[in-house]
Design a protein around this motif. Structure first.
Motif, PDB file in Angstrom:
ATOM      1  N   ILE A 430      -5.631 -30.959  18.650  1.00 20.58           N
ATOM      2  CA  ILE A 430      -5.134 -32.274  19.082  1.00 20.58           C
ATOM      3  C   ILE A 430      -3.619 -32.216  19.239  1.00 20.58           C
ATOM      4  O   ILE A 430      -2.898 -31.890  18.290  1.00 20.58           O
ATOM      5  CB  ILE A 430      -5.543 -33.362  18.062  1.00 20.58           C
ATOM      6  CG1 ILE A 430      -7.073 -33.467  18.053  1.00 20.58           C
ATOM      7  CG2 ILE A 430      -4.894 -34.703  18.417  1.00 20.58           C
ATOM      8  CD1 ILE A 430      -7.633 -34.507  17.126  1.00 20.58           C
ATOM      9  N   ARG A 431      -3.143 -32.538  20.455  1.00 22.54           N
ATOM     10  CA  ARG A 431      -1.703 -32.573  20.687  1.00 22.54           C
ATOM     11  C   ARG A 431      -1.171 -33.932  20.267  1.00 22.54           C
ATOM     12  O   ARG A 431      -1.826 -34.962  20.467  1.00 22.54           O
ATOM     13  CB  ARG A 431      -1.403 -32.309  22.163  1.00 22.54           C
ATOM     14  CG  ARG A 431      -1.786 -30.886  22.579  1.00 22.54           C
ATOM     15  CD  ARG A 431      -1.877 -30.745  24.078  1.00 22.54           C
ATOM     16  NE  ARG A 431      -0.558 -30.733  24.695  1.00 22.54           N
ATOM     17  CZ  ARG A 431      -0.182 -31.580  25.659  1.00 22.54           C
ATOM     18  NH1 ARG A 431      -1.006 -32.498  26.097  1.00 22.54           N
ATOM     19  NH2 ARG A 431       1.023 -31.492  26.182  1.00 22.54           N
ATOM     20  N   LEU A 432       0.028 -33.911  19.676  1.00 22.09           N
ATOM     21  CA  LEU A 432       0.632 -35.172  19.219  1.00 22.09           C
ATOM     22  C   LEU A 432       1.825 -35.520  20.099  1.00 22.09           C
ATOM     23  O   LEU A 432       2.605 -34.647  20.491  1.00 22.09           O
ATOM     24  CB  LEU A 432       1.121 -35.036  17.775  1.00 22.09           C
ATOM     25  CG  LEU A 432       0.054 -34.929  16.680  1.00 22.09           C
ATOM     26  CD1 LEU A 432       0.719 -34.945  15.305  1.00 22.09           C
ATOM     27  CD2 LEU A 432      -0.982 -36.037  16.762  1.00 22.09           C
ATOM     28  N   GLY A 433       1.963 -36.807  20.387  1.00 26.03           N
ATOM     29  CA  GLY A 433       3.066 -37.220  21.259  1.00 26.03           C
ATOM     30  C   GLY A 433       3.712 -38.519  20.795  1.00 26.03           C
ATOM     31  O   GLY A 433       3.178 -39.240  19.948  1.00 26.03           O
ATOM     32  N   ALA A 434       4.874 -38.762  21.387  1.00 28.34           N
ATOM     33  CA  ALA A 434       5.578 -40.019  21.082  1.00 28.34           C
ATOM     34  C   ALA A 434       5.798 -40.773  22.378  1.00 28.34           C
ATOM     35  O   ALA A 434       6.108 -40.166  23.407  1.00 28.34           O
ATOM     36  CB  ALA A 434       6.938 -39.718  20.445  1.00 28.34           C
ATOM     37  N   MET A 435       5.633 -42.081  22.304  1.00 33.22           N
ATOM     38  CA  MET A 435       6.017 -42.875  23.457  1.00 33.22           C
ATOM     39  C   MET A 435       7.515 -43.123  23.393  1.00 33.22           C
ATOM     40  O   MET A 435       8.067 -43.397  22.328  1.00 33.22           O
ATOM     41  CB  MET A 435       5.258 -44.201  23.491  1.00 33.22           C
ATOM     42  CG  MET A 435       3.829 -44.004  23.966  1.00 33.22           C
ATOM     43  SD  MET A 435       3.044 -45.561  24.329  1.00 33.22           S
ATOM     44  CE  MET A 435       3.874 -46.052  25.836  1.00 33.22           C
ATOM     45  N   ILE A 436       8.143 -42.999  24.533  1.00 34.19           N
ATOM     46  CA  ILE A 436       9.582 -43.263  24.592  1.00 34.19           C
ATOM     47  C   ILE A 436       9.728 -44.593  25.324  1.00 34.19           C
ATOM     48  O   ILE A 436       9.540 -44.675  26.534  1.00 34.19           O
ATOM     49  CB  ILE A 436      10.333 -42.133  25.338  1.00 34.19           C
ATOM     50  CG1 ILE A 436       9.993 -40.754  24.722  1.00 34.19           C
ATOM     51  CG2 ILE A 436      11.842 -42.386  25.318  1.00 34.19           C
ATOM     52  CD1 ILE A 436      10.390 -40.583  23.258  1.00 34.19           C
ATOM     53  N   GLU A 437       9.999 -45.630  24.555  1.00 36.58           N
ATOM     54  CA  GLU A 437      10.076 -46.968  25.164  1.00 36.58           C
ATOM     55  C   GLU A 437      11.123 -47.847  24.483  1.00 36.58           C
ATOM     56  O   GLU A 437      11.277 -49.006  24.808  1.00 36.58           O
ATOM     57  CB  GLU A 437       8.700 -47.638  25.183  1.00 36.58           C
ATOM     58  CG  GLU A 437       7.927 -47.585  23.885  1.00 36.58           C
ATOM     59  CD  GLU A 437       6.493 -48.115  23.999  1.00 36.58           C
ATOM     60  OE1 GLU A 437       6.141 -48.733  25.012  1.00 36.58           O
ATOM     61  OE2 GLU A 437       5.733 -47.923  23.029  1.00 36.58           O
ATOM     62  N   ILE A 438      11.823 -47.251  23.532  1.00 36.47           N
ATOM     63  CA  ILE A 438      12.909 -47.971  22.869  1.00 36.47           C
ATOM     64  C   ILE A 438      14.194 -47.194  23.188  1.00 36.47           C
ATOM     65  O   ILE A 438      14.199 -45.956  23.104  1.00 36.47           O
ATOM     66  CB  ILE A 438      12.665 -48.037  21.344  1.00 36.47           C
ATOM     67  CG1 ILE A 438      11.447 -48.916  21.054  1.00 36.47           C
ATOM     68  CG2 ILE A 438      13.891 -48.548  20.588  1.00 36.47           C
ATOM     69  CD1 ILE A 438      11.147 -49.112  19.589  1.00 36.47           C
ATOM     70  N   PRO A 439      15.259 -47.869  23.562  1.00 36.15           N
ATOM     71  CA  PRO A 439      16.482 -47.137  23.936  1.00 36.15           C
ATOM     72  C   PRO A 439      16.941 -46.138  22.870  1.00 36.15           C
ATOM     73  O   PRO A 439      17.416 -45.047  23.205  1.00 36.15           O
ATOM     74  CB  PRO A 439      17.508 -48.259  24.148  1.00 36.15           C
ATOM     75  CG  PRO A 439      16.678 -49.436  24.568  1.00 36.15           C
ATOM     76  CD  PRO A 439      15.387 -49.317  23.817  1.00 36.15           C
ATOM     77  N   ALA A 440      16.776 -46.492  21.588  1.00 37.46           N
ATOM     78  CA  ALA A 440      17.199 -45.558  20.537  1.00 37.46           C
ATOM     79  C   ALA A 440      16.456 -44.232  20.653  1.00 37.46           C
ATOM     80  O   ALA A 440      17.020 -43.157  20.412  1.00 37.46           O
ATOM     81  CB  ALA A 440      16.960 -46.177  19.158  1.00 37.46           C
ATOM     82  N   ALA A 441      15.192 -44.297  21.053  1.00 32.68           N
ATOM     83  CA  ALA A 441      14.412 -43.060  21.209  1.00 32.68           C
ATOM     84  C   ALA A 441      14.955 -42.254  22.383  1.00 32.68           C
ATOM     85  O   ALA A 441      14.991 -41.013  22.346  1.00 32.68           O
ATOM     86  CB  ALA A 441      12.939 -43.386  21.410  1.00 32.68           C
ATOM     87  N   ALA A 442      15.383 -42.957  23.436  1.00 35.17           N
ATOM     88  CA  ALA A 442      15.944 -42.243  24.588  1.00 35.17           C
ATOM     89  C   ALA A 442      17.247 -41.545  24.191  1.00 35.17           C
ATOM     90  O   ALA A 442      17.515 -40.406  24.590  1.00 35.17           O
ATOM     91  CB  ALA A 442      16.182 -43.224  25.738  1.00 35.17           C
TER      92      ALA A 442
END
Ligand code: PEP
Ligand code: MG
Length: 583
Positions: A430-442
């Motif tokens: 299982i591959r794990l990922g993060a959604m990038i949707e908050i400016p801090a994450a960008a």
């Protein structure tokens, strides 16, 4: 105006939310009443008794409220409730409801809604200010009675309209989820934006929709006919015969265009010079898998798992989740299913998750899951159990930084180990990922990509948080501008960082399915685009008719602008040059 004089056409402009044209009679949805099922009642007298019980319970409820207000604020403030109690005593209204049940044989909720709606329309059209005010009393009280009726039956509101166009102030995602293209010809709302979840669902359900139409409820009456153009964001109230004629031609053109792009729907995802990318499906449950296959999605790039919670209007058990997830994985027939862990909150409200001043910045998504280990673990267990049937990936929504992502991953690892000890072994790693949707994450993207196997950019939220513009607020909808250079540059930075680290970068926000935007996203470096399945053919066509070099040049030119109008023009010109291929 006499009854048989045709009403003049009124043209309203809103936000194009889901393509297609709908033409038919109006169904004005009472605010706060939900859309109720229309069913044949087995026992009409029992339905009328249920109504009387609901009236009685509502009287008690209002009397109690009245008493509380008297104690807190005084007698004069409580007088409003006397007007509400009078509505409940209104013999004409009560008789009309009973007559409607006996005449139509339909269930009480539906008949009550029909009659209440008629009364509200009558009062809303009265000249006298005082009497007109009664419309809001009736609206308020009928909402309470309806709650009682639905509560006593513990039924969830579902769509009841028959080949009509639903008009409402706004629709909740669960109301929209209960609609079907067979019964709802189109819907139009006064509020909402293109990336609100009602609009997103409309695209998946293939129901034409226009949202954010200013002045809608004042312009539309119950006995009007509407023509809705979900592509141009136009609504014609009582369309003239010349408007109808021009739309007949337009519909022929839309059909021709659709068959042209559908002819290429099964061709590979690659540019004319062989650069490969992947088009995937955004889904809300097993019911969307048929479309994913029809439009040849190469897997599921976003499974909005909260949709089950919204459909049930309750917290599902692990078993209920497992059944649904396993069904999706089985139906994916070996293609990857990317589960986005629970993203409740914002405009996706459940139970007591409603009272927040800023719900989009509140108790949402991963924040809720990390605070509720019981909820998070039952979902992860259900996903892991479903992973036995086919390849899955897991991604976490609303990640704001490295610590939060690590906490989510650690929680997942603990559950995965537990499941392994119980003998539950995924079919594929299982591959794990993060959604990038908050400016801090960008901003922190270099550090985040070091933690995951893939990232998926949620442009719907990223745009709203980057620009501080609520994605569902019609009054500032023009400020919700993805072509803002700050968005384009942020996206480029995210994709560049992912590429440097060898991590797959996907986009699963609505921009991915927009034929104007898909070329830019690929040009900027995205490798996967996930969208509601009916959007795939158009996007596939435009990308397959482009070269990798052209897409990169488009990205470079967009990066050079500090002005959103110039960027929008570039995107429109590019798309237009590709549309010419179709003729
Ligand atoms: C997004 O924010 O772009 C996204 C895909 O998630 P949602 O629309 O469900 O918030
Ligand atoms: Mg989001």
């Amino acid at each position: 105006m006499s009854a048989d004089t045709p009403r003049p056409e009124i043209r309203l402009k809103g936000i194009a939310a889901a393509p297609g044209v709908g033409h038919g009679p109006v169904y004005v949805l009472l605010q706060g009443m939900g859309i109720v099922a229309c069913e044949k009642a087995n026992d009409q007298e029992a339905e009328i008794r249920r109504f009387e019980e609901a009236l009685h319970a509502t009287r008690l409820e209002i009397a109690k409220l009245r008493q509380e207000v008297v104690e807190r604020l005084g007698e004069s403030e409580a007088a409003i409730f006397d007007a509400h109690l009078l509505v409940l005593e209104d013999v004409a209204l009560i008789d009309d409801v009973a007559k409607e049940v006996r005449k139509t044989g339909f269930n009480i909720e539906f008949c009550f809604q029909e009659v209440a709606q008629r009364y509200i329309t009558i009062f809303e059209n009265i000249e006298d200010d005082f009497l007109r005010e009664r419309a809001s009393d009736i609206r308020d009280v009928t909402g309470r009675v309806m709650d009682q009726l639905l509560g006593t039956k513990s039924a969830k509101p579902v769509v009841a309209v028959e080949k009509q166009i639903v008009v409402a102030k706004d629709l909740t995602p669960s109301e929209t989820a209960s609609m079907s293209a067979d019964s709802v010809l189109a819907f139009v709302t006064q509020e909402g934006g293109r990336t609100g979840h009602s609009a997103i669902m409309a695209r998946a359900l293939e129901i034409p929709a226009v949202v954010g139409v200013r002045g809608l409820l004042d312009a539309v009456q119950d006995d009007d006919v509407l023509l809705v153009d979900g592509e141009a964001g136009l609504v014609f109230v009582n369309p003239s015969s010349s408007t109808l004629d021009s739309y007949r031609d337009k519909q022929v053109a839309i059909k021709t265009r659709r068959s042209r792009v559908m002819a290429e729907v099964a061709l590979p995802d690659e540019t004319v010079d062989g650069a490969a990318y992947n088009l995937l499906a955004n889904i809300g449950g097993p019911e969307d898998m048929e479309d994913a296959h029809t439009y040849v999605a190469h897997g599921v790039g976003l499974y909005r798992t909260e949709n089950l919670f919204l459909r049930l209007d309750a917290w599902p058990t692990e078993e209920e989740q497992f059944k649904e997830y396993a069904e999706v994985v089985r139906q994916a027939k070996g293609r990857l299913v990317t589960f986005r862990t629970l993203d409740l909150g914002g405009d996706k409200k459940l139970g007591d998750l409603t009272d927040e001043a800023n719900p989009f910045m509140g108790y949402r998504a991963i924040r809720l899951c990390l605070d509720r280990p019981d909820v998070f673990s039952s979902q992860l267990r259900a996903i892991l159990r479903a992973s036995v049937f086919g390849p899955v990936a897991v991604m976490f929504p609303m990640i704001s930084g490295v610590e939060e992502l690590r906490r989510a991953k650690e929680f997942y690892q603990i559950i995965a180990l537990q499941m392994a000890s119980e003998g539950v072994l995924p079919k594929a790693p299982i591959r794990l990922g993060a959604m990038i949707e908050i400016p801090a994450a960008a901003v922190m993207i270099d550090d985040l990509v070091a933690e995951v196997d893939f990232i998926s950019v949620g442009t719907n939220d990223l745009v709203q948080y980057l620009l501080a513009v609520d994605r569902g607020n019609q009054r500032i909808a023009t400020l919700y501008e993805p072509a803002n250079p700050a968005v384009v540059r942020t996206l480029e930075r995210i994709f560049r960082s992912a590429a440097q680290r060898g991590v797959t970068a996907a986009v699963c926000g609505e921009l991915a399915g927009d034929p104007l935007w898909a070329p830019l996203l690929i040009g900027l470096g995205a490798k996967e685009l996930s969208m509601s399945s009916p959007s795939i053919p158009e996007v596939r066509f435009i990308l397959r008719h482009s070269s990798g070099e052209e897409l990169k040049a488009l990205a470079k030119a967009s990066m050079g602008h500090s002005d959103s109008v110039k960027i929008k023009n570039l995107l429109a010109d590019f798309a237009l040059s590709k549309v010419k291929h179709r003729t």
